[in-house]
Each structure stands twice: as structure tokens, then as C-alpha cells.
Design a protein around this motif. Structure first.
Motif, PDB file in Angstrom:
ATOM      1  N   PRO A 184      -3.472  13.754  21.579  1.00 37.46           N
ATOM      2  CA  PRO A 184      -3.844  13.680  22.685  1.00 37.46           C
ATOM      3  C   PRO A 184      -4.444  15.146  22.444  1.00 37.46           C
ATOM      4  O   PRO A 184      -5.129  15.037  24.097  1.00 37.46           O
ATOM      5  CB  PRO A 184      -3.267  12.851  23.485  1.00 37.46           C
ATOM      6  N   LYS A 185      -4.097  16.021  22.179  1.00 41.94           N
ATOM      7  CA  LYS A 185      -4.460  17.712  22.930  1.00 41.94           C
ATOM      8  C   LYS A 185      -5.397  18.532  22.033  1.00 41.94           C
ATOM      9  O   LYS A 185      -5.690  19.478  22.607  1.00 41.94           O
ATOM     10  CB  LYS A 185      -2.401  18.115  22.251  1.00 41.94           C
ATOM     11  N   CYS A 186      -5.397  17.599  20.523  1.00 38.79           N
ATOM     12  CA  CYS A 186      -6.678  18.712  19.570  1.00 38.79           C
ATOM     13  C   CYS A 186      -8.300  18.554  20.598  1.00 38.79           C
ATOM     14  O   CYS A 186      -8.709  17.442  20.983  1.00 38.79           O
ATOM     15  CB  CYS A 186      -6.932  17.618  18.507  1.00 38.79           C
ATOM     16  N   ALA A 187      -8.400  19.310  20.258  1.00 36.77           N
ATOM     17  CA  ALA A 187      -9.874  19.179  21.657  1.00 36.77           C
ATOM     18  C   ALA A 187     -11.067  18.788  20.525  1.00 36.77           C
ATOM     19  O   ALA A 187     -12.474  18.300  20.757  1.00 36.77           O
ATOM     20  CB  ALA A 187     -10.713  20.831  21.444  1.00 36.77           C
ATOM     21  N   ILE A 188     -11.233  18.965  18.522  1.00 34.66           N
ATOM     22  CA  ILE A 188     -11.964  17.914  18.519  1.00 34.66           C
ATOM     23  C   ILE A 188     -12.204  16.965  18.271  1.00 34.66           C
ATOM     24  O   ILE A 188     -12.775  15.722  18.951  1.00 34.66           O
ATOM     25  CB  ILE A 188     -11.509  18.160  16.873  1.00 34.66           C
ATOM     26  N   ILE A 189     -10.856  15.235  18.322  1.00 30.82           N
ATOM     27  CA  ILE A 189     -11.110  14.142  18.673  1.00 30.82           C
ATOM     28  C   ILE A 189     -11.624  13.833  19.909  1.00 30.82           C
ATOM     29  O   ILE A 189     -11.462  12.967  20.463  1.00 30.82           O
ATOM     30  CB  ILE A 189      -9.440  14.190  18.214  1.00 30.82           C
ATOM     31  N   ASN A 190     -10.617  15.260  20.952  1.00 29.02           N
ATOM     32  CA  ASN A 190     -11.141  14.439  23.089  1.00 29.02           C
ATOM     33  C   ASN A 190     -12.985  15.070  22.684  1.00 29.02           C
ATOM     34  O   ASN A 190     -13.412  14.035  23.441  1.00 29.02           O
ATOM     35  CB  ASN A 190     -10.242  15.829  23.498  1.00 29.02           C
ATOM     36  N   ALA A 191     -13.837  14.855  22.132  1.00 30.94           N
ATOM     37  CA  ALA A 191     -15.089  14.845  21.934  1.00 30.94           C
ATOM     38  C   ALA A 191     -15.605  14.173  21.699  1.00 30.94           C
ATOM     39  O   ALA A 191     -16.122  13.026  21.999  1.00 30.94           O
ATOM     40  CB  ALA A 191     -15.503  16.340  20.926  1.00 30.94           C
ATOM     41  N   ILE A 192     -15.067  13.005  21.082  1.00 31.19           N
ATOM     42  CA  ILE A 192     -14.925  11.066  21.011  1.00 31.19           C
ATOM     43  C   ILE A 192     -15.027  10.972  22.566  1.00 31.19           C
ATOM     44  O   ILE A 192     -14.292  10.760  23.060  1.00 31.19           O
ATOM     45  CB  ILE A 192     -14.232  11.086  20.001  1.00 31.19           C
ATOM     46  N   PRO A 193     -15.764  10.045  23.173  1.00 32.47           N
ATOM     47  CA  PRO A 193     -15.727   9.913  24.442  1.00 32.47           C
ATOM     48  C   PRO A 193     -15.168   8.817  24.882  1.00 32.47           C
ATOM     49  O   PRO A 193     -14.675   7.452  25.448  1.00 32.47           O
ATOM     50  CB  PRO A 193     -17.057   9.264  25.085  1.00 32.47           C
ATOM     51  N   ASP A 194     -15.290   8.311  23.627  1.00 31.55           N
ATOM     52  CA  ASP A 194     -13.815   6.183  23.478  1.00 31.55           C
ATOM     53  C   ASP A 194     -12.827   6.567  22.630  1.00 31.55           C
ATOM     54  O   ASP A 194     -12.754   6.443  21.303  1.00 31.55           O
ATOM     55  CB  ASP A 194     -15.547   5.336  23.133  1.00 31.55           C
ATOM     56  N   GLN A 195     -11.749   6.031  23.567  1.00 33.19           N
ATOM     57  CA  GLN A 195     -10.582   5.790  22.957  1.00 33.19           C
ATOM     58  C   GLN A 195     -10.151   5.302  22.142  1.00 33.19           C
ATOM     59  O   GLN A 195      -9.454   4.816  20.947  1.00 33.19           O
ATOM     60  CB  GLN A 195      -9.446   4.960  24.371  1.00 33.19           C
ATOM     61  N   ARG A 196     -11.266   3.907  21.783  1.00 37.89           N
ATOM     62  CA  ARG A 196     -11.246   2.414  20.774  1.00 37.89           C
ATOM     63  C   ARG A 196     -11.244   3.727  19.900  1.00 37.89           C
ATOM     64  O   ARG A 196     -10.849   3.463  18.921  1.00 37.89           O
ATOM     65  CB  ARG A 196     -11.863   1.589  21.213  1.00 37.89           C
ATOM     66  N   ALA A 197     -12.711   4.484  19.294  1.00 39.90           N
ATOM     67  CA  ALA A 197     -13.354   4.603  18.487  1.00 39.90           C
ATOM     68  C   ALA A 197     -12.395   5.953  17.837  1.00 39.90           C
ATOM     69  O   ALA A 197     -12.054   5.937  17.294  1.00 39.90           O
ATOM     70  CB  ALA A 197     -14.406   5.636  18.900  1.00 39.90           C
ATOM     71  N   ILE A 198     -11.405   6.853  18.741  1.00 35.04           N
ATOM     72  CA  ILE A 198     -10.339   7.455  17.915  1.00 35.04           C
ATOM     73  C   ILE A 198      -9.225   6.673  18.309  1.00 35.04           C
ATOM     74  O   ILE A 198      -8.734   7.345  17.097  1.00 35.04           O
ATOM     75  CB  ILE A 198      -9.793   8.752  19.815  1.00 35.04           C
ATOM     76  N   ASP A 199      -8.703   5.457  18.382  1.00 36.40           N
ATOM     77  CA  ASP A 199      -7.898   4.502  17.717  1.00 36.40           C
ATOM     78  C   ASP A 199      -8.404   4.108  16.357  1.00 36.40           C
ATOM     79  O   ASP A 199      -6.969   4.287  15.427  1.00 36.40           O
ATOM     80  CB  ASP A 199      -8.121   3.511  18.337  1.00 36.40           C
ATOM     81  N   GLY A 200      -9.801   4.183  16.075  1.00 39.19           N
ATOM     82  CA  GLY A 200     -10.635   3.870  14.733  1.00 39.19           C
ATOM     83  C   GLY A 200     -10.165   5.114  13.834  1.00 39.19           C
ATOM     84  O   GLY A 200     -10.100   4.336  12.577  1.00 39.19           O
ATOM     85  N   LEU A 201      -9.414   6.402  14.504  1.00 35.75           N
ATOM     86  CA  LEU A 201      -9.525   6.912  13.213  1.00 35.75           C
ATOM     87  C   LEU A 201      -7.619   7.818  12.851  1.00 35.75           C
ATOM     88  O   LEU A 201      -7.128   8.331  12.173  1.00 35.75           O
ATOM     89  CB  LEU A 201      -9.690   8.663  13.777  1.00 35.75           C
ATOM     90  N   VAL A 202      -6.699   6.747  13.987  1.00 39.54           N
ATOM     91  CA  VAL A 202      -5.395   6.216  13.370  1.00 39.54           C
ATOM     92  C   VAL A 202      -5.504   5.916  12.292  1.00 39.54           C
ATOM     93  O   VAL A 202      -5.235   4.810  12.546  1.00 39.54           O
ATOM     94  CB  VAL A 202      -4.809   6.814  15.269  1.00 39.54           C
ATOM     95  N   ALA A 203      -4.101   6.244  11.300  1.00 39.05           N
ATOM     96  CA  ALA A 203      -3.601   5.534  10.787  1.00 39.05           C
ATOM     97  C   ALA A 203      -2.362   4.704  10.708  1.00 39.05           C
ATOM     98  O   ALA A 203      -1.948   5.442  11.106  1.00 39.05           O
ATOM     99  CB  ALA A 203      -3.460   6.016   9.175  1.00 39.05           C
ATOM    100  N   ALA A 204      -2.094   3.692  10.783  1.00 38.16           N
ATOM    101  CA  ALA A 204      -1.130   2.797  11.248  1.00 38.16           C
ATOM    102  C   ALA A 204      -0.145   2.507  10.435  1.00 38.16           C
ATOM    103  O   ALA A 204      -0.428   2.621   8.975  1.00 38.16           O
ATOM    104  CB  ALA A 204      -1.569   1.290  11.625  1.00 38.16           C
ATOM    105  N   LEU A 205       0.845   2.752  10.716  1.00 37.84           N
ATOM    106  CA  LEU A 205       2.149   2.895   9.746  1.00 37.84           C
ATOM    107  C   LEU A 205       2.248   1.908   9.071  1.00 37.84           C
ATOM    108  O   LEU A 205       2.438   0.677   9.820  1.00 37.84           O
ATOM    109  CB  LEU A 205       3.803   3.065  10.698  1.00 37.84           C
ATOM    110  N   ASP A 206       2.794   1.646   7.699  1.00 41.03           N
ATOM    111  CA  ASP A 206       2.906   0.257   6.999  1.00 41.03           C
ATOM    112  C   ASP A 206       3.611  -0.058   6.477  1.00 41.03           C
ATOM    113  O   ASP A 206       4.078   0.285   4.991  1.00 41.03           O
ATOM    114  CB  ASP A 206       1.378   0.104   6.334  1.00 41.03           C
ATOM    115  N   LEU A 207       4.976  -0.775   7.250  1.00 42.27           N
ATOM    116  CA  LEU A 207       6.263  -0.801   6.221  1.00 42.27           C
ATOM    117  C   LEU A 207       6.547  -1.760   4.914  1.00 42.27           C
ATOM    118  O   LEU A 207       7.121  -1.809   4.274  1.00 42.27           O
ATOM    119  CB  LEU A 207       7.234  -0.782   7.747  1.00 42.27           C
ATOM    120  N   ASN A 208       5.413  -2.338   5.239  1.00 45.12           N
ATOM    121  CA  ASN A 208       5.283  -3.587   4.345  1.00 45.12           C
ATOM    122  C   ASN A 208       4.968  -3.071   3.057  1.00 45.12           C
ATOM    123  O   ASN A 208       4.855  -3.466   1.615  1.00 45.12           O
ATOM    124  CB  ASN A 208       4.069  -4.740   4.641  1.00 45.12           C
TER     125      ASN A 208
END
Length: 239
Positions: A184-208
Motif C-alpha cells: 500500500p505504500k508503493c507509488a507504482i501500485i497506487n497508480a492503479i485506481p481500483d483496489q480489486r485490480a491491485i488485489d488481482g496482482l497479489v499472490a495468495a499464500l497456498d499452504l496446500n
């Protein structure tokens, strides 16, 4: 095969001119873009051969090692390449490149103080299978400073390039890691206006998919186009 058409979401992609991301000030266009038809050569060539992909190419822990394993947290990155309707996109060339565990790239222009790991090259490639699945084994990259503001840092990330049947058909994105406080502190990421789009760039931890006592896993699906497509930095006008 026919399928419903998803209209482009105009607020999904970031504006080219984002002053808080300083590089965009000089890189953003001053005039409206022109639409040019692609030529036959751009659509069909040059092509890559499936037989040039070596099984070790997707193992960044081993594909450059000289005297031992690279230093850092061992991770697996896996997921699927999908179209806008959730159908798999098979036999797609997926390439990755990244910094090492200290946050430094193996590149002559990278002058960050972190040392170069002699056993880590930082790049790999793989073809998605018949169900669109892909997998890499690598070292979790470190954060590093960049010259935006006086104390700007990039979150840990992996660059991903997805090719169609030809090298001219290429999309590029970046994958981040769940729970990283720098996101949330990165200026490049914060250029994306929609939080859902940002969430789509984040890999989820997968313990399986984690290998106990060995390698932790993250899951990252790549959606090629549509209303909720992965943000591709070289196609901000829409995918």
C-alpha cells in the motif's frame, strides 16, 4: 466456441499520467494515442518452438546454480493462465524475472548495495499445460529502493511475461506477495485506481501446495482479458 462479451471497465486501469509515480510524468503521452492495425507478421511471427523449453528452465533455484543453492526463502509460484470466462489457456509461454533475496537484479545497471548471489540468475520460463497450469520454483525476492521519492521502496515482486503463439503477442505484469506491508505504500501500485485490480496482482499464500520443511507456495492466476483481467503494464488501454 462462442461466449459472452465482457465490456471493458474504464476505471480498472491506471491513468498514464500519475504524478506521484514520478517516471510517469515524462513517459505519459501528451497527445491522444493512435490505433494502428496489426500486420500479418506481428500476428504470426517470429514463433517459438515448444522443444526449446528445458524442464529445468522453471527451476530458478537450480537453473543458474554454480557451487550450491542460492540464498533465501525457497518458494513455489503456481497458478493457471485463464481467459475472461475462466477457461484455461494451454501451451502458453510464461517467463519470469526477479531480484534475488537481497533485492538486487543480475543486471549491469542495478547498483543497489545488496550483493549478487553467484548461484541465482533470476529468470526462468515454462509452458502452461493442457489445463493452463504453470509452476516455478524460486527464491522469494527482496524489496529494494527506487528513485521516486527520498525513501521509496518496491515491494517484493516477480515480473511475469505471457506470450501468445508469437513473440509479438506479449503481455507483461508483476506479481506481489500476500501480507507485504510495502504494497500500500508503493507509488507504482497506487497508480492503479481500483483496489480489486491491485488485489488481482497479489499472490495468495497456498499452504496446500507447500512442501513441508522445504518450500512455501503462493498461488497466482493470470487472466488474459475481460472486465477483471490481470493488469498488464504494457497494455494499459485494455487487454
Amino acid at each position: 466456441m462462442t461466449a459472452e462479451l465482457f465490456q471493458r471497465d474504464r476505471v480498472w486501469q491506471p491513468p498514464a499520467y500519475t504524478p506521484n509515480y514520478k517516471s510517469s510524468v515524462n513517459r505519459s503521452p501528451n497527445l491522444a494515442p493512435l490505433s494502428l492495425e496489426m500486420t500479418q507478421s506481428e500476428l504470426t511471427a517470429p514463433r517459438f518452438g515448444h522443444d526449446v523449453i528445458d524442464p529445468i528452465d522453471c527451476d530458478l533455484i537450480r537453473n543458474y546454480a554454480k557451487t550450491g543453492d542460492p540464498i533465501g526463502e525457497r518458494i513455489i509460484v503456481h497458478g493457471r493462465v485463464l481467459d475472461e470466462n475462466g477457461r484455461p489457456v494451454p501451451h502458453t509461454l510464461v517467463e519470469v524475472w526477479q531480484a534475488n533475496a537481497g533485492g538486487r537484479y543480475r543486471h549491469k545497471n542495478d547498483t543497489y548495495f545488496a550483493p549478487i548471489d553467484p548461484n541465482f540468475g533470476g529468470c526462468g520460463r515454462v509452458l502452461s499445460d493442457a489445463e493452463g497450469r504453470y509452476m516455478f520454483r524460486t527464491i522469494k525476492p527482496g524489496a529494494y529502493p527506487f528513485r521516486n521519492w527520498i525513501n521509496s521502496w518496491r515491494p517484493a515482486h516477480i515480473h511475469i511475461s505471457v506470450f501468445g503463439p508469437a513473440f509479438a503477442q506479449r503481455l507483461i505484469t508483476q506479481m506481489y506477495f500476500e501480507g507485504d506491508p510495502l504494497i500500500p505504500k508503493c507509488a507504482i501500485i497506487n497508480a492503479i485506481p481500483d483496489q480489486r485490480a491491485i488485489d488481482g496482482l497479489v499472490a495468495a499464500l497456498d499452504l496446500n501446495e507447500t512442501i513441508p520443511l522445504d518450500t512455501i507456495a503462493y498461488k497466482f492466476d493470470i487472466v488474459l482479458r475481460g472486465q477483471r483481467s490481470t493488469f498488464f503494464e504494457n497494455r494499459p488501454e485494455g487487454n
